[in-house]
Design an enzyme around this catalytic site. Structure first.
Site, PDB file in Angstrom:
ATOM      1  N   LYS A   1       0.854  -1.188   0.000  1.00 25.28           N
ATOM      2  CA  LYS A   1       0.000   0.000   0.000  1.00 25.28           C
ATOM      3  C   LYS A   1       0.890   1.238   0.000  1.00 25.28           C
ATOM      4  O   LYS A   1       1.858   1.299   0.759  1.00 25.28           O
ATOM      5  CB  LYS A   1      -0.903  -0.027   1.242  1.00 25.28           C
ATOM      6  CG  LYS A   1      -1.944   1.088   1.295  1.00 25.28           C
ATOM      7  CD  LYS A   1      -2.832   0.946   2.530  1.00 25.28           C
ATOM      8  CE  LYS A   1      -3.931   1.996   2.583  1.00 25.28           C
ATOM      9  NZ  LYS A   1      -4.789   1.866   3.784  1.00 25.28           N
TER      10      LYS A   1
ATOM     11  N   SER B   1      -9.898   1.724   2.961  1.00 26.28           N
ATOM     12  CA  SER B   1      -9.029   2.437   2.049  1.00 26.28           C
ATOM     13  C   SER B   1      -7.980   1.561   1.342  1.00 26.28           C
ATOM     14  O   SER B   1      -7.437   1.975   0.325  1.00 26.28           O
ATOM     15  CB  SER B   1      -8.299   3.549   2.808  1.00 26.28           C
ATOM     16  OG  SER B   1      -7.401   3.010   3.755  1.00 26.28           O
TER      17      SER B   1
ATOM     18  N   SER C   1     -10.027  -0.365   7.263  1.00 29.80           N
ATOM     19  CA  SER C   1      -9.406  -0.234   5.941  1.00 29.80           C
ATOM     20  C   SER C   1      -8.639  -1.457   5.443  1.00 29.80           C
ATOM     21  O   SER C   1      -8.247  -1.497   4.281  1.00 29.80           O
ATOM     22  CB  SER C   1      -8.482   0.976   5.911  1.00 29.80           C
ATOM     23  OG  SER C   1      -9.230   2.149   5.780  1.00 29.80           O
TER      24      SER C   1
END
Lengths: 486, 97
Positions: free
Chosen positions: A79, A154, A178
């Site tokens: 990420k 997210s 997330s």
């Protein structure tokens, strides 16, 4: 190369050790898949092909010497919120465009030591603020199970890449769900560790009292393997817990006879998808068939969790994001004096959800409102945590849905922030209480969209969660990758 | 209405944001709805409850006061949008006559 997608990290490691495949071959296999499929999914912000091959070559040298660790030669996606030395780290924000991290986050350092191959940087909601990855300022990631739908957020890039087989596994971060929510919506496994289990050093901060880093994987065993490498005390993060790290993989394969599973009545609410409810109820029955005992429990303050969370996380975010001022790094817009420069830089550099949260967070911390909102939310957080403490006197794990619905359509909730916030209702309480939580696939709805089961444990009881999740996964034998990407 | 345009403009200034009229309009309505939702916290009696700031309490985390390696200057200022030597360069802070 047949069947490589279905192999877990431990199996791949043994293929690598036996020289049946090299890390360069395995890495190229995934790079080719990214080239073939990621135009449709848009999970990667940047693919680091040369670096991935270099790291794979290093891994092959290590393996040739008969050395190697758990992740040696394994290609993974990251990420784009975890600082990685000499590499751009953007948080999917214009304000960090071009920022080259001068150091490695502790988790990256540990994974480098273990010998992984870095495939690339995965898309996310800007600064991890969102539940759909639509708040990325670069691109909209699609759900591999239905390209018209969001992958969750997210960590939507991480979950989509794992679900489409564009990396062996990925790292995500979880502040209010997330990791777990996108994992659920993409049919993958996601684990948010106990607050403090994994060092946050080098994780770009959103809400510091809630943020944790964790794995998103296609199997429970892979989640255990990744957690094994990234967990542990770190003197660079004063909130990290100074406790030894258990051998997580050794809990894979143990049965769950006698384990008490708590079913909170507040998590089976009106407005929940009928298919989600059914899948979770079936999951509970499967736990019982495997020797667990279901116990009805109550978490009475659940309905206050979303309000509490959005006071605390926006307050912390407004303070954390003060550092983006156009002085030290990232984007700068010109201004005639420093205040004008700050304002023009921040207004042009942040997207609308980030600005919304800075305004909300500044409001709840501002003079005259602090006690009414921030202090009040801290008090309710105490009550929410006490709910779990009490529940865990009667049970060992708590089972709930991860999300009240399956993946929604791209654009469906963009203009309605409150509805978007409410979609995190089942994951948020876990962050507020600092507990470990996990999403495990538990079926598909009538449209063929994945449904996730949430398993919540006591602090530091990731071993029991992994053990239970593995029993469940083995029984369910669900499809991991959609046909068009298999 | 809990939130007016003036409040949004004031808070945006505190957060060093400049909003255009459309944004002010939109954020005023959205924040009003969000804060109204948050008011449900006030229906709970929390008198005597200590607020939680960190879920896993870690009190007084100390380490040895030792000199360790620090970032070289180049790594620290290398990302600056504008610099002069080893310094960050910013627009005027103090008005010059």
């Amino acid at each position: 190369m047949e069947g490589l997608l279905a192999k877990d990290i431990v199996e791949l490691r043994s293929l690598l050790a036996r020289k049946e495949i090299t890390s360069v071959e395995l890495t190229r296999f995934y790079l080719e898949r990214i080239k073939k499929h990621d135009d449709a999914i848009q999970s990667y912000l940047r693919v680091t092909e040369d670096l991935a091959i270099n790291m794979a070559e290093e891994a092959d040298k290590k393996l040739a010497r008969g050395e190697g660790d758990l992740l040696t030669g394994i290609p993974l996606g990251i990420k784009d919120i975890l600082c990685t030395r000499d590499m751009e780290t953007t948080c999917a924000s214009q304000i960090l465009r071009g920022f080259i991290a001068p150091y490695d986050a502790t988790v990256i350092q540990r994974m480098k030591q273990s010998g992984f191959s870095h495939l690339g940087r995965l898309n996310m909601d800007e600064f991890a603020m969102g539940s759909s990855t639509e708040n990325s300022s670069f691109q909209v990631t699609k759900n591999p199970w239905d390209l018209a739908r969001i992958p969750g957020g997210s960590s939507g890039g991480s979950a989509a890449a794992v679900a489409a087989g564009l990396c062996v596994a990925a790292l995500g971060t979880d502040t209010g769900g997330s990791i777990r929510q996108p994992a659920s919506l993409c049919g993958t496994v996601g684990l948010k560790p106990t607050y403090g289990r994994v060092s946050r050093y080098g994780l770009v901060a959103f809400a510091s009292s809630l943020d944790q880093i964790g794995p998103i994987t296609r199997s429970v065993k892979d989640a255990a393997a990744l957690l094994q490498v990234i967990a542990g005390h770190d003197s660079m993060d004063s909130t990290s817990i100074p406790q030894p790290v258990p051998d997580y993989l050794s809990y894979i394969g143990r049965d769950i006879r006698g384990v008490r599973i708590g079913i909170p009545r507040e998590y089976f609410i009106e407005g929940m998808d009928q298919d989600v409810r059914q899948a979770v109820e079936d999951a509970i029955k499967m736990f019982e068939r495997n020797g667990a005992t279901a116990v009805p429990i109550t978490l009475p303050h659940t309905e206050y969790a979303v309000a509490t969370y959005y006071v605390i996380c926006t307050a912390e975010a407004s303070s954390n994001l003060a550092r983006y001022d156009g002085v030290k790094y990232g984007f700068r817009a010109p201004g005639k004096d420093i205040i004008e420069m700050y304002k023009k830089t921040r207004s042009a550099g942040f997207g609308k959800e980030v600005k919304r949260r800075i305004i909300l967070g500044t409001y709840v911390l501002s003079s005259g409102y602090y006690d009414a909102y921030y202090r009040k939310a801290g008090q309710v957080r105490t009550l929410l945590k006490a709910d779990f403490d009490k529940a865990f006197e009667q049970c060992d794990l708590v089972l709930t849905p991860v999300s009240p619905t399956t993946a929604f359509r791209i654009g469906e909730k963009v203009e309605d922030p409150l509805t978007m916030y409410l979609s995190d209702i089942f994951t948020i309480p876990v962050n507020l209480a600092g507990l470990p939580g996990m999403s495990v696939p538990c079926g598909f709805d009538r449209l063929g969209l994945p449904i996730g089961l949430q398993i919540i444990g006591r602090p530091l009881e990731e071993p029991l969660m992994l053990q239970a999740a593995h029993v469940f996964e083995t029984e369910m034998k669900l499809k991991k990758i959609p046909d068009r990407f298999a | 209405m809990k939130v007016t345009r003036d409040v949004i403009e004031h808070v945006a200034h505190l957060g060093r944001l400049e909003l255009d009229p459309d944004e002010i309009e939109r954020y005023t309505a959205q924040l009003d709805a969000i804060l109204e939702y948050m008011d449900k916290l006030n229906s709970l009696d929390t008198s005597g409850v200590e607020p939680t700031t960190h879920a896993i309490p870690n009190v007084n985390v100390f380490r040895e006061d030792q000199v360790t390696e620090s970032f070289p200057v180049e790594a620290s200022v290398g990302n600056a949008p504008e610099r002069k030597g080893s310094f960050f360069k910013v627009p005027p802070i103090i008005e010059v006559e």
